[in-house]
Enzyme design. Structure first.
Site, mmCIF file in Angstrom:
data_model
loop_
_atom_site.group_PDB
_atom_site.id
_atom_site.type_symbol
_atom_site.label_atom_id
_atom_site.label_comp_id
_atom_site.label_asym_id
_atom_site.label_seq_id
_atom_site.Cartn_x
_atom_site.Cartn_y
_atom_site.Cartn_z
ATOM 1 N N GLY A 169 59.410 -21.551 9.657
ATOM 2 C CA GLY A 169 58.101 -21.848 9.088
ATOM 3 C C GLY A 169 57.429 -22.988 9.821
ATOM 4 N NE ARG B 269 40.886 -21.282 -20.101
ATOM 5 C CZ ARG B 269 40.008 -20.561 -19.421
ATOM 6 N NH1 ARG B 269 39.920 -20.722 -18.104
ATOM 7 N NH2 ARG B 269 39.232 -19.699 -20.022
ATOM 8 C CG ASP C 274 60.796 -26.126 2.019
ATOM 9 O OD1 ASP C 274 59.785 -26.082 1.285
ATOM 10 O OD2 ASP C 274 61.267 -25.130 2.598
ATOM 11 C CB THR D 245 61.275 -27.849 7.133
ATOM 12 O OG1 THR D 245 61.157 -27.220 5.851
ATOM 13 C CG2 THR D 245 62.283 -28.977 7.019
ATOM 14 N NE ARG E 133 42.555 -18.102 -17.438
ATOM 15 C CZ ARG E 133 42.564 -17.932 -18.757
ATOM 16 N NH1 ARG E 133 43.674 -18.167 -19.455
ATOM 17 N NH2 ARG E 133 41.465 -17.531 -19.391
ATOM 18 N N GLY F 282 63.718 -26.085 10.825
ATOM 19 C CA GLY F 282 64.487 -26.393 9.635
ATOM 20 C C GLY F 282 65.875 -25.807 9.658
ATOM 21 C CG ASP F 283 69.261 -23.965 6.563
ATOM 22 O OD1 ASP F 283 69.404 -22.729 6.711
ATOM 23 O OD2 ASP F 283 70.183 -24.699 6.188
ATOM 24 N NE ARG G 238 62.230 -18.125 -1.215
ATOM 25 C CZ ARG G 238 61.674 -18.249 -0.022
ATOM 26 N NH1 ARG G 238 62.313 -18.866 0.957
ATOM 27 N NH2 ARG G 238 60.475 -17.771 0.220
ATOM 28 C CB ALA H 237 56.747 -37.172 20.859
ATOM 29 N NE ARG I 284 55.237 -21.953 5.400
ATOM 30 C CZ ARG I 284 56.432 -22.513 5.484
ATOM 31 N NH1 ARG I 284 56.573 -23.637 6.172
ATOM 32 N NH2 ARG I 284 57.468 -21.976 4.887
ATOM 33 C CG ASP J 128 65.141 -27.919 2.977
ATOM 34 O OD1 ASP J 128 64.688 -28.322 4.062
ATOM 35 O OD2 ASP J 128 65.311 -26.709 2.730
#
Length: 322
Positions: free
Chosen positions: A11, A163, A128, A126, A246, A102-103, A172, A22, A255, A130
């Site tokens: 991603g 609302r 995320d 990434t 909603r 990432g991973d 995820r 760099a 992203r 993570d």
């Protein structure tokens, strides 16, 4: 080491271009040639490679996405695919790689190291956040600020219509985006994969908020926090209480966009550090930033060790939602 390759995979994340820039500039300072590999591992297999000089990376610092493009490759998951990729790298005279991603990107890099003894250093790109071994990954800060701007706008509509809005953000398997944007955006509820999600307790909390006079609320949900994401959580809550609500899924808007100053600086720092590590004979590590200092973490550790979410912040968000 006279020639290295750089590529982005998986991603895209805002700040990847700053990292590429760099890498090229630091390599130039050390007298090392850089070859840009387009479309990640898929392009590596096809030999999609272009020389990158200092002028080639001018004016990309502020751009989102990745100028080298990115793709996912099923072929690279096979031994034959990896052998093709390595053959293309050898033919191009590439002696080492900087892998930005990432991973999944790092797992592929580990295969190249183990099967062909090719030196690789990873740069964590990434949204995320993570990956273990760095406080922040490239793209995370921009994604949080993008989502926060959207939530601020949605809150105006939520207040006008009295609302509850359930806002789904990316994550995820990790709730870092949800936690930071929920805390910064004053969300009444934050649901993350790392903590149990009790629809009945959330329903009771929303009812209590209404009794105290709150006419609108924001619930931030990481996509992997509950089966079905934000929509699934709302459906489960409505089994306990009727709520006018909603659902908004922010999706890939998180992203894109120009990277924040924080992401540009982090990417620049880590991209340069990756080249220095390769030039110094280091391989099989990810460069990260921990407590303001550049740290090297084995790639296997970066992808296999669980990065704990900041539970103190999660607890604080619940207190501030009262």
């Amino acid at each position: 080491m006279k020639r290295i390759g750089v590529f982005t995979s998986g991603g895209d994340a805002p700040g990847m271009n700053a990292a590429i820039r760099a890498v090229v500039r630091q390599a130039y300072a050390l007298g090392i040639e850089v070859i840009g590999i387009r479309r990640g591992y898929a392009g590596m297999i096809q030999g999609e490679m272009v020389p990158l000089g200092v002028r080639d990376v001018a004016n990309i610092l502020q751009r989102g996405g990745t100028v080298l493009l990115t793709a996912r490759s099923q072929e690279f998951l096979t031994e034959e695919g990896r052998a093709k990729a390595y053959a293309k790298l050898q033919a191009a005279g590439i002696e080492g790689l900087v892998a930005i991603g990432g991973d999944g990107t790092f797992r592929g890099a580990i295969r190249l190291i183990e099967e062909f003894r090719l030196p690789v250093v990873g740069v964590p790109g990434t949204i995320d956040n993570d990956l273990y071994g760095t406080d922040y990954t490239i793209g995370f800060d921009t994604a949080v600020n993008t989502a926060l701007e959207a939530i601020d706008r949605i809150r105006d509509t939520a207040a006008s219509h009295e609302r509850v809005f359930f806002i789904e953000v990316m994550g995820r398997h990790a709730g870092f985006i949800a936690l930071d944007v929920g805390l910064a955006g004053g969300a009444e509820v934050i649901a993350v994969p790392e903590a149990p999600v009790d629809p009945k307790a959330i329903a009771e909390g929303l009812l209590e908020s209404q009794r105290r006079g709150k006419t609108s609320s924001i619930v931030v949900v990481a996509e992997g926090a509950y089966p079905g994401g934000a929509a699934g959580l709302l459906a489960a809550i409505q089994e306990h209480v009727a709520v006018e609500a909603r659902v908004t899924v922010l999706g890939h808007i998180q992203r894109g966009g120009s990277p924040t100053a924080k992401d540009r600086i982090l990417a620049s720092r880590l991209g340069a550090a990756a080249v220095e590590a390769l030039a110094g004979g280091t391989s099989g590590v990810m460069v990260g930033e921990v407590a303001g200092e550049v740290e090297l973490t084995p790639l296997k550790e970066a992808v296999e060790r669980k990065k704990d979410i900041h539970r103190g912040l999660l607890a604080l968000s619940r207190v501030l939602a009262l």
